[in-house]
Write a protein that holds these residues in place. Structure first.
Motif, PDB file in Angstrom:
ATOM      1  N   ILE A   1      11.148  17.023   3.005  1.00  0.00           N
ATOM      2  CA  ILE A   1      10.003  17.397   3.823  1.00  0.00           C
ATOM      3  C   ILE A   1      10.524  18.177   5.030  1.00  0.00           C
ATOM      4  CG2 ILE A   1       8.578  15.431   3.130  1.00  0.00           C
ATOM      5  CD1 ILE A   1       9.350  14.029   5.704  1.00  0.00           C
ATOM      6  N   SER A   2       9.624  18.820   5.743  1.00  0.00           N
ATOM      7  CA  SER A   2      10.044  19.547   6.937  1.00  0.00           C
ATOM      8  C   SER A   2      10.315  18.562   8.063  1.00  0.00           C
ATOM      9  CB  SER A   2       8.966  20.539   7.367  1.00  0.00           C
ATOM     10  OG  SER A   2       7.815  19.850   7.834  1.00  0.00           O
ATOM     11  N   ARG A   3      11.099  19.025   9.049  1.00  0.00           N
ATOM     12  CA  ARG A   3      11.359  18.160  10.200  1.00  0.00           C
ATOM     13  C   ARG A   3      10.080  17.874  10.982  1.00  0.00           C
ATOM     14  NH1 ARG A   3      16.456  20.518  13.363  1.00  0.00           N
ATOM     15  NH2 ARG A   3      16.111  22.348  12.074  1.00  0.00           N
ATOM     16  N   GLY A   4       9.172  18.865  11.001  1.00  0.00           N
ATOM     17  CA  GLY A   4       7.900  18.645  11.665  1.00  0.00           C
ATOM     18  C   GLY A   4       7.112  17.510  11.031  1.00  0.00           C
ATOM     19  N   THR A   5       7.108  17.476   9.686  1.00  0.00           N
ATOM     20  CA  THR A   5       6.423  16.395   8.977  1.00  0.00           C
ATOM     21  C   THR A   5       7.097  15.059   9.270  1.00  0.00           C
ATOM     22  OG1 THR A   5       5.758  17.896   7.200  1.00  0.00           O
ATOM     23  CG2 THR A   5       5.733  15.546   6.696  1.00  0.00           C
TER      24      THR A   5
ATOM     25  N   GLU B   1      19.069  15.751   8.567  1.00  0.00           N
ATOM     26  CA  GLU B   1      19.556  15.273   7.274  1.00  0.00           C
ATOM     27  C   GLU B   1      18.503  14.413   6.584  1.00  0.00           C
ATOM     28  OE1 GLU B   1      22.151  14.559   4.043  1.00  0.00           O
ATOM     29  OE2 GLU B   1      21.995  16.116   5.582  1.00  0.00           O
ATOM     30  N   ALA B   2      17.806  13.571   7.346  1.00  0.00           N
ATOM     31  CA  ALA B   2      16.772  12.721   6.760  1.00  0.00           C
ATOM     32  C   ALA B   2      15.649  13.559   6.160  1.00  0.00           C
ATOM     33  CB  ALA B   2      16.217  11.766   7.816  1.00  0.00           C
ATOM     34  N   ALA B   3      15.249  14.622   6.862  1.00  0.00           N
ATOM     35  CA  ALA B   3      14.200  15.499   6.333  1.00  0.00           C
ATOM     36  C   ALA B   3      14.660  16.174   5.050  1.00  0.00           C
ATOM     37  CB  ALA B   3      13.827  16.550   7.379  1.00  0.00           C
ATOM     38  N   ARG B   4      15.961  16.535   4.986  1.00  0.00           N
ATOM     39  CA  ARG B   4      16.488  17.157   3.765  1.00  0.00           C
ATOM     40  C   ARG B   4      16.453  16.191   2.595  1.00  0.00           C
ATOM     41  NH1 ARG B   4      20.591  17.342   0.543  1.00  0.00           N
ATOM     42  NH2 ARG B   4      21.634  15.648   1.631  1.00  0.00           N
ATOM     43  N   VAL B   5      16.866  14.939   2.831  1.00  0.00           N
ATOM     44  CA  VAL B   5      16.864  13.935   1.757  1.00  0.00           C
ATOM     45  C   VAL B   5      15.437  13.634   1.304  1.00  0.00           C
ATOM     46  CG1 VAL B   5      17.406  11.536   1.205  1.00  0.00           C
ATOM     47  CG2 VAL B   5      19.044  12.904   2.511  1.00  0.00           C
ATOM     48  N   LEU B   6      14.527  13.536   2.265  1.00  0.00           N
ATOM     49  CA  LEU B   6      13.129  13.258   1.932  1.00  0.00           C
ATOM     50  C   LEU B   6      12.417  14.468   1.353  1.00  0.00           C
ATOM     51  CD1 LEU B   6      12.238  11.229   5.146  1.00  0.00           C
ATOM     52  CD2 LEU B   6      12.280  10.307   2.824  1.00  0.00           C
TER      53      LEU B   6
ATOM     54  N   SER C   1       0.845  -1.186   0.000  1.00  0.00           N
ATOM     55  CA  SER C   1       0.000   0.000   0.000  1.00  0.00           C
ATOM     56  C   SER C   1       0.883   1.239   0.000  1.00  0.00           C
ATOM     57  CB  SER C   1      -0.904   0.012   1.231  1.00  0.00           C
ATOM     58  OG  SER C   1      -0.118   0.183   2.399  1.00  0.00           O
ATOM     59  N   LEU C   2       0.266   2.410  -0.215  1.00  0.00           N
ATOM     60  CA  LEU C   2       1.028   3.653  -0.209  1.00  0.00           C
ATOM     61  C   LEU C   2       1.666   3.875   1.155  1.00  0.00           C
ATOM     62  CD1 LEU C   2       1.887   6.311  -1.545  1.00  0.00           C
ATOM     63  CD2 LEU C   2      -0.305   7.295  -0.845  1.00  0.00           C
ATOM     64  N   ALA C   3       0.921   3.591   2.217  1.00  0.00           N
ATOM     65  CA  ALA C   3       1.457   3.778   3.568  1.00  0.00           C
ATOM     66  C   ALA C   3       2.638   2.856   3.824  1.00  0.00           C
ATOM     67  CB  ALA C   3       0.359   3.533   4.598  1.00  0.00           C
ATOM     68  N   GLU C   4       2.542   1.592   3.349  1.00  0.00           N
ATOM     69  CA  GLU C   4       3.633   0.637   3.546  1.00  0.00           C
ATOM     70  C   GLU C   4       4.886   1.079   2.784  1.00  0.00           C
ATOM     71  OE1 GLU C   4       1.019  -3.452   4.177  1.00  0.00           O
ATOM     72  OE2 GLU C   4       1.502  -2.736   2.165  1.00  0.00           O
ATOM     73  N   ALA C   5       4.672   1.547   1.559  1.00  0.00           N
ATOM     74  CA  ALA C   5       5.817   1.994   0.758  1.00  0.00           C
ATOM     75  C   ALA C   5       6.446   3.240   1.375  1.00  0.00           C
ATOM     76  CB  ALA C   5       5.366   2.282  -0.676  1.00  0.00           C
ATOM     77  N   GLU C   6       5.605   4.159   1.867  1.00  0.00           N
ATOM     78  CA  GLU C   6       6.128   5.375   2.494  1.00  0.00           C
ATOM     79  C   GLU C   6       6.904   5.035   3.757  1.00  0.00           C
ATOM     80  OE1 GLU C   6       4.297   9.696   3.163  1.00  0.00           O
ATOM     81  OE2 GLU C   6       3.432   8.219   4.545  1.00  0.00           O
ATOM     82  N   ARG C   7       6.361   4.149   4.579  1.00  0.00           N
ATOM     83  CA  ARG C   7       7.036   3.756   5.812  1.00  0.00           C
ATOM     84  C   ARG C   7       8.407   3.147   5.510  1.00  0.00           C
ATOM     85  NH1 ARG C   7       8.204  -0.191   9.482  1.00  0.00           N
ATOM     86  NH2 ARG C   7       7.684   0.255  11.672  1.00  0.00           N
TER      87      ARG C   7
ATOM     88  N   LYS D   1       5.518  11.637  10.962  1.00  0.00           N
ATOM     89  CA  LYS D   1       5.560  10.331  10.306  1.00  0.00           C
ATOM     90  C   LYS D   1       6.191   9.278  11.227  1.00  0.00           C
ATOM     91  CE  LYS D   1       3.769  11.485   6.323  1.00  0.00           C
ATOM     92  NZ  LYS D   1       2.462  10.921   5.897  1.00  0.00           N
ATOM     93  N   ILE D   2       7.215   9.678  11.981  1.00  0.00           N
ATOM     94  CA  ILE D   2       7.862   8.745  12.912  1.00  0.00           C
ATOM     95  C   ILE D   2       6.867   8.286  13.971  1.00  0.00           C
ATOM     96  CG2 ILE D   2       9.607   8.581  14.729  1.00  0.00           C
ATOM     97  CD1 ILE D   2      11.405  10.368  13.013  1.00  0.00           C
ATOM     98  N   LEU D   3       6.063   9.231  14.475  1.00  0.00           N
ATOM     99  CA  LEU D   3       5.040   8.864  15.458  1.00  0.00           C
ATOM    100  C   LEU D   3       3.940   8.029  14.826  1.00  0.00           C
ATOM    101  CD1 LEU D   3       4.708  12.237  17.427  1.00  0.00           C
ATOM    102  CD2 LEU D   3       5.752  10.107  18.238  1.00  0.00           C
ATOM    103  N   GLU D   4       3.510   8.434  13.621  1.00  0.00           N
ATOM    104  CA  GLU D   4       2.428   7.726  12.943  1.00  0.00           C
ATOM    105  C   GLU D   4       2.789   6.270  12.676  1.00  0.00           C
ATOM    106  OE1 GLU D   4       0.141   7.876   8.589  1.00  0.00           O
ATOM    107  OE2 GLU D   4       1.323   9.596   9.277  1.00  0.00           O
TER     108      GLU D   4
END
Length: 451
Positions: free
Chosen positions: A421-425, A414-419, A392-398, A429-432
């Motif tokens: 996305i913002s660090r807040g996002t 650094e991970a947010a920069r590579v992805l 699923s999209l969620a599985e692929a995103e995770r 996602k880490i919590l989700e």
């Protein structure tokens, strides 16, 4: 202008100008084309070298047919020549046999070349480094040139790391608005509580902490360009506010009463499927048609695999130059290039460039071996899915977020920069997905909370 010198001969002061000959008229027509003039100067400045059409395409950022036609016209006139027996044809500088043509050529080459708008643009130089053998990026270049000629709203579509902001800056730098400011805003990093103050600005006392008036990005972009990155991540509330500005070209600062007129050019970018978002009600249809007046789609790196070795070599030379090393002090083994070509490159050009730098840094000798870049395939996400079911999209995103976090040793900045996305996002996602770093051996420095 170069073409003004070809009808005049060096005569004493006050002498009557000689009428222009047919040869001078034809030479003037030859070099009136900026591409032909640029090609002629380029090959004439390197008389001991020869060039195929492909290398000239990359240098000038022009399509094959344009370059082929122009260089053939130079050869037909006698100021360039085809290297005998070369296949595909290679072109080199030619000194004409007749004195009249030679004099015209020397006058042209002695004249200082006018620096074109493209040659003055830092973003164009950066974009040219992203061009390889595949013509997809050259077609994008033509779209950019077209978009820069007007103030039409542009939507840049492309995956993460494909160079969307570079393209936006190119359009600005090649347009009539280049003398004004380029304001870039990552809308994905702006929650609704900050969107209005960042875009519209605020007056002193508008809220707690507003100790002075602050102009917003719209005001700063007046007579220039406003670039909204990741516009697909804007909330419906922010979309409504943006739509109003696009329709009225006026706004008020937060806490202000005065209506401010603004003249700006809008460029947007997204890696989201906006058409699907419109159908799902996640993106306003009226705003979609406002921002999508002219669309430019950037190809992913895996869509032009033939370019991967070319770009890797280019990035490696740049790494060597940045380190003060000879450009040929590092090289790729053939097997290493094969590994680069087979990788999927979810981070596209940005990921390729960082990978080349990492491999060059870690390689102990002159040659970058397959073992120096095996970390790419070692960190490829492997989501276990039962049977033949697609993830699923969620599985692929995770799985992708896990891969990037592990590759950056849980350096969230650094991970947010590579992805992209913002660090807040990223934190959400880490919590989700309830992600946690694997247990590390004792003594190993954890970068889990860096950034």
């Amino acid at each position: 202008m170069d073409d003004l010198i070809f009808s005049a001969r060096r005569q004493s002061a006050g002498a009557t100008k000689a009428p222009e000959t047919d040869l001078e008229t034809r030479f003037r027509g030859l070099v009136q084309s900026p591409l032909r003039a640029g090609l002629l100067r380029y090959i004439s400045s390197r008389p001991d070298e020869s060039f195929d059409v492909e290398s000239l395409m990359q240098t000038f950022g022009r399509l094959r047919l344009d370059v082929e036609n122009c260089v053939k016209e130079l050869a037909d006139f006698g100021v360039a020549a085809v290297v005998a027996g070369s296949q595909p044809p290679r072109y080199t500088a030619e000194r004409p046999a007749d004195e009249a043509t030679l004099e015209l050529l020397d006058h042209f080459l002695e004249r200082r070349a006018a620096v074109s708008t493209e040659d003055q643009s830092p973003s164009v130089q950066r974009f040219r480094e992203m061009i390889g053998r595949d013509e997809k990026m050259l077609i994008v270049f033509e779209w950019i040139r077209t978009a820069a000629k007007s103030d039409i709203s542009v939507l840049i579509l492309g995956p993460t790391g494909s160079g969307k902001e570079v393209v936006a800056r190119m359009i600005h730098e090649l347009s009539r608005r280049s003398v004004a400011k380029f304001q870039a805003v990552n809308t994905a990093a702006l929650p609704d509580t900050l969107f209005e103050s960042e875009i519209f600005g605020y007056e002193k006392g508008a809220f707690t902490g507003a100790y002075d008036r602050k102009p917003g990005r719209l005001e700063l972009a007046n007579e220039g360009t406003l670039f909204l990155d990741e516009i697909g991540d804007m909330s419906l509330i922010a979309q409504a506010k943006l739509l109003r500005v696009l329709e009225e070209r006026r706004f008020e600062r937060l806490g202000g009463q005065k209506s401010i007129s603004v003249d700006f050019r809008l460029i947007s970018a997204t890696n989201r499927p906006l058409e699907q978002f419109v159908r799902d009600g996640r993106f306003r249809e009226d705003l979609y048609y406002r921002v999508n007046a002219f669309a430019i789609r950037l190809p992913s790196l895996r869509e032009r695999q033939v370019d991967i070795p070319v770009l890797a070599q280019r990035f490696l030379a740049r790494y060597c130059a940045a380190q003060g090393l000879p450009l040929d002090s590092k090289s790729f083994a053939r097997e290493a290039l094969d590994l680069l070509v087979t990788y999927q490159w979810p981070g596209n050009i940005r990921e390729l460039e960082s990978t080349v730098s990492r491999a060059a840094l870690s390689a102990p000798g002159r040659t970058i071996r397959p073992s120096d870049i095996e970390f790419l395939h070692a960190t490829t996400p492997t989501t276990t899915i039962s049977g033949d079911r697609m993830p699923s999209l969620a599985e692929a995103e995770r799985a992708h977020i896990v891969r990037v976090l592990e590759a950056t040793e849980w350096n969230k900045k650094e991970a947010a920069r590579v992805l992209d996305i913002s660090r807040g996002t990223l934190y959400r996602k880490i919590l989700e997905y309830q992600l946690e770093p694997e247990t590390r051996p004792a003594g190993r420095r954890s970068r889990e909370n860096v950034g």
